[in-house]
Design an enzyme around this catalytic site. Structure first.
Site, PDB file in Angstrom:
ATOM      1  CG  HIS A   1      30.433  54.540   3.350  1.00 44.21           C
ATOM      2  ND1 HIS A   1      29.158  54.341   2.898  1.00 44.21           N
ATOM      3  CD2 HIS A   1      31.074  53.357   3.195  1.00 44.21           C
ATOM      4  CE1 HIS A   1      29.037  53.090   2.485  1.00 44.21           C
ATOM      5  NE2 HIS A   1      30.183  52.478   2.646  1.00 44.21           N
TER       6      HIS A   1
ATOM      7  CG  ASN B   1      25.043  50.171   1.568  1.00 46.81           C
ATOM      8  OD1 ASN B   1      25.090  49.949   0.355  1.00 46.81           O
ATOM      9  ND2 ASN B   1      26.076  49.990   2.372  1.00 46.81           N
TER      10      ASN B   1
ATOM     11  CD  GLU C   1      26.699  57.027   1.757  1.00 47.16           C
ATOM     12  OE1 GLU C   1      25.726  56.820   1.034  1.00 47.16           O
ATOM     13  OE2 GLU C   1      26.959  56.311   2.746  1.00 47.16           O
TER      14      GLU C   1
ATOM     15  CB  SER D   1      29.626  49.998   4.541  1.00 47.83           C
ATOM     16  OG  SER D   1      29.874  48.674   4.896  1.00 47.83           O
TER      17      SER D   1
HETATM   18  P1  NAI Z   1      39.634  43.759   4.163  1.00 43.18           P
HETATM   19  O1  NAI Z   1      39.328  42.518   4.892  1.00 43.18           O
HETATM   20  O2  NAI Z   1      40.072  43.682   2.734  1.00 43.18           O
HETATM   21  O3  NAI Z   1      40.748  44.561   4.961  1.00 43.18           O
HETATM   22  C1  NAI Z   1      40.736  44.790   6.335  1.00 43.18           C
HETATM   23  C2  NAI Z   1      42.171  44.894   6.817  1.00 43.18           C
HETATM   24  O4  NAI Z   1      42.148  45.352   8.151  1.00 43.18           O
HETATM   25  C3  NAI Z   1      42.926  43.572   6.805  1.00 43.18           C
HETATM   26  O5  NAI Z   1      44.141  43.723   6.101  1.00 43.18           O
HETATM   27  C4  NAI Z   1      43.149  43.279   8.279  1.00 43.18           C
HETATM   28  O6  NAI Z   1      44.380  42.632   8.538  1.00 43.18           O
HETATM   29  C5  NAI Z   1      43.146  44.657   8.882  1.00 43.18           C
HETATM   30  N1  NAI Z   1      42.780  44.694  10.299  1.00 43.18           N
HETATM   31  C6  NAI Z   1      41.823  43.996  10.934  1.00 43.18           C
HETATM   32  N2  NAI Z   1      41.746  44.366  12.226  1.00 43.18           N
HETATM   33  C7  NAI Z   1      42.678  45.347  12.423  1.00 43.18           C
HETATM   34  C8  NAI Z   1      43.060  46.128  13.532  1.00 43.18           C
HETATM   35  N3  NAI Z   1      42.471  46.005  14.701  1.00 43.18           N
HETATM   36  N4  NAI Z   1      44.037  47.031  13.340  1.00 43.18           N
HETATM   37  C9  NAI Z   1      44.648  47.177  12.150  1.00 43.18           C
HETATM   38  N5  NAI Z   1      44.323  46.440  11.058  1.00 43.18           N
HETATM   39  C10 NAI Z   1      43.344  45.544  11.185  1.00 43.18           C
HETATM   40  O7  NAI Z   1      38.324  44.673   4.295  1.00 43.18           O
HETATM   41  P2  NAI Z   1      37.820  45.866   3.353  1.00 43.18           P
HETATM   42  O8  NAI Z   1      36.907  45.318   2.327  1.00 43.18           O
HETATM   43  O9  NAI Z   1      38.977  46.681   2.928  1.00 43.18           O
HETATM   44  O10 NAI Z   1      36.883  46.693   4.367  1.00 43.18           O
HETATM   45  C11 NAI Z   1      37.405  47.442   5.414  1.00 43.18           C
HETATM   46  C12 NAI Z   1      36.343  48.341   6.001  1.00 43.18           C
HETATM   47  O11 NAI Z   1      35.754  49.128   4.971  1.00 43.18           O
HETATM   48  C13 NAI Z   1      35.189  47.632   6.681  1.00 43.18           C
HETATM   49  O12 NAI Z   1      34.772  48.391   7.773  1.00 43.18           O
HETATM   50  C14 NAI Z   1      34.132  47.611   5.618  1.00 43.18           C
HETATM   51  O13 NAI Z   1      32.827  47.542   6.113  1.00 43.18           O
HETATM   52  C15 NAI Z   1      34.344  48.977   4.964  1.00 43.18           C
HETATM   53  N6  NAI Z   1      33.860  49.056   3.594  1.00 43.18           N
HETATM   54  C16 NAI Z   1      34.052  48.041   2.712  1.00 43.18           C
HETATM   55  C17 NAI Z   1      33.584  48.139   1.418  1.00 43.18           C
HETATM   56  C18 NAI Z   1      33.803  47.029   0.451  1.00 43.18           C
HETATM   57  O14 NAI Z   1      33.144  47.027  -0.606  1.00 43.18           O
HETATM   58  N7  NAI Z   1      34.686  46.090   0.702  1.00 43.18           N
HETATM   59  C19 NAI Z   1      32.874  49.338   0.960  1.00 43.18           C
HETATM   60  C20 NAI Z   1      32.783  50.383   1.938  1.00 43.18           C
HETATM   61  C21 NAI Z   1      33.233  50.215   3.208  1.00 43.18           C
END
Ligand code: NAI
Length: 517
Positions: free
Chosen positions: A144, A194, A156, A123
């Site tokens: 996104h 954003n 997006e 994001s």
């Molecule tokens: P989260 O922390 O809930 O999940 C991330 C997951 O990725 C975790 O389960 C972690 O163990 C895993 N992980 C970390 N490094 C890894 C790797 N190298 N290989 C495989 N798995 C790995 O995070 P969330 O909220 O789901 O966000 C994930 C992505 O989505 C981020 O890039 C975030 O910026 C983007 N995003 C998040 C939004 C939100 O509202 N939470 C909205 C839009 C985008």
């Protein structure tokens, strides 16, 4: 290029909140979906929760039981990246860290086929930078999604400098067949939503900082006059001030401290205090059991005014004034039409006049300044409303030199028409007008800079953050010339580059054209 056929395998890497949501949507659309996470327990948890979500949808009749079962059976846990070799699309949703994302995609390139599309759900990180070290950077784009993915329609599709247009189009078409509203965007800080949403928060902080009103009052005005689903402060309490402040700060930094995006010192103090919002039990509002919901300011009820007039001159508030007039009439208010000359007014024609008060739609000047310019002390300004026929509330302000009886008459006029009337301090542009003008200004800049089309900007704000109207369509409805006037007056009042007018807005105004053709 057409959408990815649902016979193709989709891999989702990172099984947190976002990854699980993306996998749920892709499997429901018919794809075999492989989930991978460095924490295997996260994958199992995601698969269980997606199965439960399908079950709930089936329970509500939104999916057949057979489809729910089939979709759940299309989800597979991958124990290693190597198991993702047959994926035609990989969507990455791991930690928001450039190095981690680059390392992951570098590894993937050695595993997946040449034709496989790589997508990142970042994001805030440059899609161009994520792709930069790949052997084939053209096949990577941003996809996104918004949280929660199954409920939020917007996606997006973000193209980096090297992204192949055909790859972006395939992702756009694929998101569409998954039931989403896709928009194309160029990889620039904040992408569309954003970035374009910043003024919604920023102008609210400015109003609070200048003591235009308290938070509950500003929220009520944006909600009940502006038609936003939530007021800016209650929304930030929900998002978390740490998260909201960090996004603002990252956009501000990324645009080299453009004053448009200056973060608020008031919000920083909330972060310093640990008052992060709902999640800590306190933000701008309190969420403990004894907490009282603060009431928004409303003027006491006044008697129906004796005399109401409106000006026949063109340009005294445009369509909004015309629909306000209809509402007044519908509430049985007798209105006399006259010209300003007949009313012995020498300055600009007020939209309405009532027991000595000249009542204008805000043009970005304070009522005080406008009273001085027109040589008429009893001046009252009213704020923009989304829909003059329906709005429950309206904000007004009076000139410092206005007689209280004249102000009360103006309040009475709106009250007789069924509005709850909120008095703001005499800040330039009031609340809704200034917010909408700045939202439209930012959207116009994004369009001019080729970040997205006007249609995409409006769609993104309606579907990504539930705005009641796209900012550019809203500016068209108010009148581009009026929006430009508001911004020019804000810029003159504050003397800040923050309120500079987007060149596209100015050009459309000069051409007497709308932002949407
Ligand atoms: P989260 O922390 O809930 O999940 C991330 C997951 O990725 C975790 O389960 C972690 O163990 C895993 N992980 C970390 N490094 C890894 C790797 N190298 N290989 C495989 N798995 C790995 O995070 P969330 O909220 O789901 O966000 C994930 C992505 O989505 C981020 O890039 C975030 O910026 C983007 N995003 C998040 C939004 C939100 O509202 N939470 C909205 C839009 C985008």
């Amino acid at each position: 290029m057409a959408a990815l056929d649902n016979s193709k395998v989709v891999a989702v890497i990172g099984s947190g909140a976002m990854g699980a949501g993306i996998a749920q949507v892709a499997a429901a659309a018919g794809h075999t979906v492989k989930l991978y996470d460095t924490r295997p327990e996260a994958v199992n948890k995601a698969i269980d929760s997606i199965g439960a979500a399908y079950g709930k949808l089936a329970g509500k009749g939104k999916m057949s039981a057979a489809d729910a079962e089939a979709a759940a059976n299309r989800l597979y846990a991958a124990a290693s990246l190597e198991e993702l070799g047959d994926a035609q699309l990989v969507v990455e949703a791991i930690v928001e860290n450039l190095d981690a994302k680059r390392a992951l995609f570098a590894q993937l390139e050695a595993i997946v086929g040449e034709e496989t599309i790589l997508a990142t759900n970042t994001s805030s990180i440059s899609v161009t930078a994520i792709a930069a070290q790949l052997r084939h950077p053209a096949r990577l784009a941003g996809m996104h999604f918004f949280n929660p993915v199954p409920l939020m329609a917007l996606v997006e599709i973000v193209s980096g400098v090297a992204t192949d247009a055909a790859v972006a189009q395939t992702l756009y078409d694929t998101a569409t067949t998954w039931g989403k509203q896709a928009v194309h965007a160029k990889s620039t800080p904040g992408f569309i939503v954003n970035r374009l949403a910043r003024p919604f928060y920023a102008e609210a902080w400015r109003l609070l900082n200048e003591q235009a009103a308290d938070a509950a009052t500003i929220d009520a005005v944006l909600r009940e006059a502006g038609g936003f689903r939530m007021g800016p402060f209650e929304l930030m309490d929900l998002i978390g001030h740490d998260v909201n402040y960090a996004v603002t700060k990252s956009v501000f930094d990324a645009y080299y401290n453009d004053p448009r995006f200056t973060p608020s010192v008031l919000q920083l103090e909330l972060v310093n205090a640990g008052f992060l919002g709902r999640k800590t039990g306190r933000g701008l509002y309190r969420y403990d059991d004894e907490a009282e919901v603060p009431a928004a300011q409303a003027e006491p009820k006044h008697e129906r005014p004796e005399y109401v007039g409106y000006s026949l001159e063109a340009g005294a508030g445009g369509e909004l004034t015309a629909s306000m007039l209809e509402r007044f009439k519908a509430h049985g208010i007798a209105i006399t039409a006259r010209t300003s000359a007949e009313g012995h007014l020498h300055g600009e024609a007020p939209a309405f006049h009532c027991n000595g008060a000249a009542i204008y739609l805000t043009d970005g000047r304070t009522a005080t300044e406008r009273a001085r310019a027109n040589g008429h002390d009893d001046t009252v300004v009213f704020d923009l409303v989304l829909d003059a026929a329906q709005a429950a509330r309206i904000a007004v302000a009076s000139a410092d030199q206005c007689n209280p009886a004249a102000f009360d008459a103006a309040v009475a006029l709106f009250q007789t028409a069924g509005f709850t009337v909120t008095r703001l301090d005499d800040v330039p542009g009031l609340a809704v007008m200034r917010t909408v003008a700045m939202l439209a200004n930012e959207a116009a800049d994004a369009v001019q800079q080729g970040v997205c089309s006007a249609q995409a900007a409006d769609l993104a704000m309606r579907k990504g953050v539930n705005y009641p109207q796209g900012p550019l369509a809203w500016a068209d409805a108010v009148g581009v010339a009026h929006i430009v006037k508001v911004l020019d007056n804000l810029a003159a009042t504050y003397g800040e580059d923050r309120y500079r007018v987007s060149p596209l807005l100015r050009r459309r105004q000069a051409a007497r054209r709308n932002l949407h053709a």
